[in-house]
Design a protein around this motif. Structure first.
Motif, PDB file in Angstrom:
ATOM      1  N   HIS A   1      28.772 -44.750 -14.626  1.00 13.18           N
ATOM      2  CA  HIS A   1      29.833 -43.932 -15.220  1.00 13.18           C
ATOM      3  C   HIS A   1      29.303 -42.823 -16.125  1.00 13.18           C
ATOM      4  O   HIS A   1      29.858 -41.729 -16.151  1.00 13.18           O
ATOM      5  CB  HIS A   1      30.815 -44.819 -15.989  1.00 13.18           C
ATOM      6  N   VAL A   2      28.236 -43.113 -16.882  1.00 11.74           N
ATOM      7  CA  VAL A   2      27.811 -42.129 -17.888  1.00 11.74           C
ATOM      8  C   VAL A   2      26.422 -41.562 -17.644  1.00 11.74           C
ATOM      9  O   VAL A   2      26.055 -40.555 -18.263  1.00 11.74           O
ATOM     10  CB  VAL A   2      27.872 -42.740 -19.304  1.00 11.74           C
ATOM     11  N   GLY A   3      25.632 -42.191 -16.771  1.00 12.79           N
ATOM     12  CA  GLY A   3      24.266 -41.745 -16.563  1.00 12.79           C
ATOM     13  C   GLY A   3      23.305 -42.401 -17.528  1.00 12.79           C
ATOM     14  O   GLY A   3      23.685 -42.862 -18.612  1.00 12.79           O
ATOM     15  N   VAL A   4      22.040 -42.424 -17.144  1.00 15.72           N
ATOM     16  CA  VAL A   4      21.055 -43.179 -17.909  1.00 15.72           C
ATOM     17  C   VAL A   4      20.797 -42.579 -19.295  1.00 15.72           C
ATOM     18  O   VAL A   4      20.622 -43.314 -20.279  1.00 15.72           O
ATOM     19  CB  VAL A   4      19.739 -43.322 -17.105  1.00 15.72           C
ATOM     20  N   GLU A   5      20.791 -41.253 -19.407  1.00 16.24           N
ATOM     21  CA  GLU A   5      20.514 -40.651 -20.708  1.00 16.24           C
ATOM     22  C   GLU A   5      21.623 -40.948 -21.713  1.00 16.24           C
ATOM     23  O   GLU A   5      21.363 -41.297 -22.869  1.00 16.24           O
ATOM     24  CB  GLU A   5      20.305 -39.142 -20.557  1.00 16.24           C
ATOM     25  N   SER A   6      22.880 -40.806 -21.255  1.00 18.37           N
ATOM     26  CA  SER A   6      24.007 -41.087 -22.160  1.00 18.37           C
ATOM     27  C   SER A   6      24.071 -42.564 -22.522  1.00 18.37           C
ATOM     28  O   SER A   6      24.451 -42.917 -23.645  1.00 18.37           O
ATOM     29  CB  SER A   6      25.320 -40.642 -21.513  1.00 18.37           C
ATOM     30  N   LEU A   7      23.700 -43.420 -21.585  1.00 18.52           N
ATOM     31  CA  LEU A   7      23.682 -44.854 -21.868  1.00 18.52           C
ATOM     32  C   LEU A   7      22.698 -45.153 -22.999  1.00 18.52           C
ATOM     33  O   LEU A   7      23.029 -45.868 -23.959  1.00 18.52           O
ATOM     34  CB  LEU A   7      23.302 -45.621 -20.607  1.00 18.52           C
ATOM     35  N   PHE A   8      21.519 -44.583 -22.929  1.00 16.11           N
ATOM     36  CA  PHE A   8      20.533 -44.806 -23.989  1.00 16.11           C
ATOM     37  C   PHE A   8      20.916 -44.103 -25.281  1.00 16.11           C
ATOM     38  O   PHE A   8      20.631 -44.603 -26.373  1.00 16.11           O
ATOM     39  CB  PHE A   8      19.139 -44.382 -23.520  1.00 16.11           C
ATOM     40  N   ASP A   9      21.571 -42.956 -25.166  1.00 16.08           N
ATOM     41  CA  ASP A   9      22.047 -42.278 -26.375  1.00 16.08           C
ATOM     42  C   ASP A   9      23.010 -43.165 -27.160  1.00 16.08           C
ATOM     43  O   ASP A   9      23.051 -43.116 -28.394  1.00 16.08           O
ATOM     44  CB  ASP A   9      22.757 -40.973 -26.008  1.00 16.08           C
TER      45      ASP A   9
ATOM     46  N   VAL B   1      16.726 -53.429 -35.005  1.00 11.60           N
ATOM     47  CA  VAL B   1      16.187 -54.704 -34.511  1.00 11.60           C
ATOM     48  C   VAL B   1      15.429 -54.516 -33.197  1.00 11.60           C
ATOM     49  O   VAL B   1      15.212 -55.473 -32.460  1.00 11.60           O
ATOM     50  CB  VAL B   1      17.313 -55.747 -34.321  1.00 11.60           C
ATOM     51  N   LEU B   2      15.030 -53.292 -32.912  1.00 17.10           N
ATOM     52  CA  LEU B   2      14.418 -53.004 -31.617  1.00 17.10           C
ATOM     53  C   LEU B   2      13.155 -53.818 -31.378  1.00 17.10           C
ATOM     54  O   LEU B   2      12.825 -54.148 -30.236  1.00 17.10           O
ATOM     55  CB  LEU B   2      14.113 -51.504 -31.508  1.00 17.10           C
ATOM     56  N   ASP B   3      12.456 -54.177 -32.453  1.00 14.71           N
ATOM     57  CA  ASP B   3      11.243 -54.982 -32.292  1.00 14.71           C
ATOM     58  C   ASP B   3      11.557 -56.423 -31.914  1.00 14.71           C
ATOM     59  O   ASP B   3      10.651 -57.198 -31.609  1.00 14.71           O
ATOM     60  CB  ASP B   3      10.381 -54.932 -33.549  1.00 14.71           C
ATOM     61  N   GLN B   4      12.839 -56.787 -31.906  1.00 12.81           N
ATOM     62  CA  GLN B   4      13.260 -58.118 -31.462  1.00 12.81           C
ATOM     63  C   GLN B   4      13.875 -58.074 -30.066  1.00 12.81           C
ATOM     64  O   GLN B   4      14.347 -59.105 -29.575  1.00 12.81           O
ATOM     65  CB  GLN B   4      14.313 -58.699 -32.419  1.00 12.81           C
ATOM     66  N   CYS B   5      13.885 -56.915 -29.437  1.00 15.96           N
ATOM     67  CA  CYS B   5      14.638 -56.741 -28.194  1.00 15.96           C
ATOM     68  C   CYS B   5      13.734 -56.486 -26.989  1.00 15.96           C
ATOM     69  O   CYS B   5      12.661 -55.895 -27.104  1.00 15.96           O
ATOM     70  CB  CYS B   5      15.613 -55.577 -28.332  1.00 15.96           C
ATOM     71  N   VAL B   6      14.220 -56.934 -25.844  1.00 10.73           N
ATOM     72  CA  VAL B   6      13.656 -56.590 -24.543  1.00 10.73           C
ATOM     73  C   VAL B   6      14.787 -55.944 -23.759  1.00 10.73           C
ATOM     74  O   VAL B   6      15.868 -56.535 -23.614  1.00 10.73           O
ATOM     75  CB  VAL B   6      13.141 -57.832 -23.796  1.00 10.73           C
ATOM     76  N   ILE B   7      14.589 -54.735 -23.248  1.00 12.51           N
ATOM     77  CA  ILE B   7      15.608 -54.043 -22.465  1.00 12.51           C
ATOM     78  C   ILE B   7      15.474 -54.471 -21.016  1.00 12.51           C
ATOM     79  O   ILE B   7      14.406 -54.318 -20.406  1.00 12.51           O
ATOM     80  CB  ILE B   7      15.449 -52.511 -22.569  1.00 12.51           C
ATOM     81  N   ILE B   8      16.550 -55.006 -20.442  1.00 12.97           N
ATOM     82  CA  ILE B   8      16.486 -55.471 -19.058  1.00 12.97           C
ATOM     83  C   ILE B   8      17.609 -54.858 -18.242  1.00 12.97           C
ATOM     84  O   ILE B   8      18.645 -54.446 -18.767  1.00 12.97           O
ATOM     85  CB  ILE B   8      16.523 -57.008 -18.966  1.00 12.97           C
ATOM     86  N   SER B   9      17.385 -54.794 -16.926  1.00 19.12           N
ATOM     87  CA  SER B   9      18.393 -54.241 -16.026  1.00 19.12           C
ATOM     88  C   SER B   9      18.008 -54.544 -14.588  1.00 19.12           C
ATOM     89  O   SER B   9      16.833 -54.778 -14.279  1.00 19.12           O
ATOM     90  CB  SER B   9      18.510 -52.725 -16.218  1.00 19.12           C
ATOM     91  N   PHE B  10      19.006 -54.519 -13.711  1.00 25.43           N
ATOM     92  CA  PHE B  10      18.757 -54.551 -12.280  1.00 25.43           C
ATOM     93  C   PHE B  10      18.339 -53.174 -11.769  1.00 25.43           C
ATOM     94  O   PHE B  10      17.866 -53.044 -10.649  1.00 25.43           O
ATOM     95  CB  PHE B  10      20.024 -54.980 -11.528  1.00 25.43           C
ATOM     96  N   VAL B  11      18.542 -52.147 -12.591  1.00 23.33           N
ATOM     97  CA  VAL B  11      18.336 -50.754 -12.181  1.00 23.33           C
ATOM     98  C   VAL B  11      17.000 -50.257 -12.722  1.00 23.33           C
ATOM     99  O   VAL B  11      16.800 -50.158 -13.937  1.00 23.33           O
ATOM    100  CB  VAL B  11      19.482 -49.859 -12.701  1.00 23.33           C
ATOM    101  N   ALA B  12      16.092 -49.922 -11.807  1.00 24.51           N
ATOM    102  CA  ALA B  12      14.754 -49.496 -12.211  1.00 24.51           C
ATOM    103  C   ALA B  12      14.797 -48.260 -13.093  1.00 24.51           C
ATOM    104  O   ALA B  12      13.981 -48.119 -14.024  1.00 24.51           O
ATOM    105  CB  ALA B  12      13.909 -49.227 -10.963  1.00 24.51           C
ATOM    106  N   GLU B  13      15.728 -47.355 -12.845  1.00 25.20           N
ATOM    107  CA  GLU B  13      15.832 -46.133 -13.632  1.00 25.20           C
ATOM    108  C   GLU B  13      16.010 -46.434 -15.121  1.00 25.20           C
ATOM    109  O   GLU B  13      15.501 -45.705 -15.976  1.00 25.20           O
ATOM    110  CB  GLU B  13      17.018 -45.300 -13.122  1.00 25.20           C
ATOM    111  N   VAL B  14      16.726 -47.501 -15.423  1.00 23.91           N
ATOM    112  CA  VAL B  14      16.928 -47.896 -16.820  1.00 23.91           C
ATOM    113  C   VAL B  14      15.599 -48.249 -17.477  1.00 23.91           C
ATOM    114  O   VAL B  14      15.335 -47.884 -18.628  1.00 23.91           O
ATOM    115  CB  VAL B  14      17.908 -49.089 -16.902  1.00 23.91           C
ATOM    116  N   LEU B  15      14.747 -48.943 -16.742  1.00 22.64           N
ATOM    117  CA  LEU B  15      13.471 -49.356 -17.313  1.00 22.64           C
ATOM    118  C   LEU B  15      12.538 -48.166 -17.531  1.00 22.64           C
ATOM    119  O   LEU B  15      11.834 -48.092 -18.544  1.00 22.64           O
ATOM    120  CB  LEU B  15      12.808 -50.402 -16.419  1.00 22.64           C
ATOM    121  N   TYR B  16      12.547 -47.230 -16.585  1.00 24.52           N
ATOM    122  CA  TYR B  16      11.739 -46.024 -16.769  1.00 24.52           C
ATOM    123  C   TYR B  16      12.201 -45.244 -18.003  1.00 24.52           C
ATOM    124  O   TYR B  16      11.392 -44.742 -18.778  1.00 24.52           O
ATOM    125  CB  TYR B  16      11.821 -45.140 -15.528  1.00 24.52           C
ATOM    126  N   GLU B  17      13.521 -45.142 -18.171  1.00 29.34           N
ATOM    127  CA  GLU B  17      14.059 -44.427 -19.322  1.00 29.34           C
ATOM    128  C   GLU B  17      13.730 -45.154 -20.618  1.00 29.34           C
ATOM    129  O   GLU B  17      13.422 -44.521 -21.641  1.00 29.34           O
ATOM    130  CB  GLU B  17      15.573 -44.270 -19.180  1.00 29.34           C
TER     131      GLU B  17
END
Length: 261
Positions: free
Chosen positions: A135-143, A152-168
């Motif tokens: 719906h919003v695209g990968v950049e807007s999602l991360f924004d 708390v980013l040092d406590q987080c792992v970003i996961i997804s079924f979508v490879a583009e999310v991991l590259y971003e």
């Protein structure tokens, strides 16, 4: 004193076997809610997983589906609702729990961040959902997501079924990433090798029976949805030590009785 070899094997497994609370303690509490996540942590979880979607006005909230039909009995789609409207939603999962969790609110990612601040020993696997990406695209999602997670980013792992999310995610921050494998085939293996994530997630039903066929790489495997402690031990025997389950407390107790936690 002679130690039985089976005891040695279980003890070796227990050095690294860990449970991941899938959508919190979702077997006994409404999934992806503060109740479920708090219950998991209070039961001893140090690894939790939850799903993130965006509202129409760009607020990240915890939600697995792209609508509230299953959790709130309301067919409204998350991308068609502004965040203030969610104050009227009850995600207590009446179909599963009756009126046991009446007036359970939607949990915002901001609220989850506040909780994680008080749980410094907890690591969160944060799944960014495909529907919001579409719906919003990968950049807007991360924004929308990264500023909220920043404390708390040092406590987080970003996961997804979508490879583009991991590259971003690699481009935007230093958080570890996890790729959820949708299809087990040669093409997916090549993509995993290109991504080189810290974690690979896979449904146990897709996992090959032959341990030799399990992809080797710089990642740790996280296998879901496991509710049988003996199956968890079998996976640990194959070198897979991160077990994701909605039945966190039950699995923990059963594995402790087996000397595996």
């Amino acid at each position: 004193m002679q130690v039985h070899p089976v005891c040695v094997t279980i003890r070796a497994m227990s050095e690294s076997l860990q449970l991941v609370a899938h959508r919190g303690y979702a077997a006994s509490y409404p999934e992806n809610t503060e109740l479920a996540l708090r219950a998991a942590v209070e039961a001893g979880a140090r690894l939790i997983e939850f799903d993130v979607q965006l509202t129409r006005d760009g607020v990240p909230v915890l939600l697995h589906d792209d609508n509230f039909a299953r959790t709130a009995g309301n067919p409204a789609y998350i991308n068609e609702i502004d965040f203030p409207t969610l104050a009227d939603f009850d995600v207590g999962e009446v179909t599963r729990f009756g009126r046991s969790f009446t007036a359970t609110p939607v949990c915002s990612l901001q609220r989850l961040t506040e909780l994680l601040t008080g749980w410094p020993e907890v690591t969160a696997f944060v799944e960014l959902k495909r529907q919001s990406l579409e719906h919003v695209g990968v950049e807007s999602l991360f924004d929308a997501v990264l500023p909220v997670l920043q404390p708390v980013l040092d406590q987080c792992v970003i996961i997804s079924f979508v490879a583009e999310v991991l590259y971003e995610s690699r481009r935007r921050c230093a958080a570890p990433v996890g790729w959820a494998v949708r299809t087990w085939n040669d093409e997916a293996q090549v993509q995993a090798e290109e991504l080189a994530p810290e974690y690979l997630f896979c449904n146990v039903e897709k996992l090959p029976n032959d341990p030799a066929d399990i992809w080797q790489g710089p990642w740790q495997w996280v296998i879901y949805e496991i509710t049988d402690p003996d199956q968890a031990l079998e996976l640990a025997g194959r070198g897979i030590n991160l077990i994701e389950t909605m039945q966190f407390a039950e699995m923990q107790e059963a594995l402790r009785k087996r000397g595996a936690l």
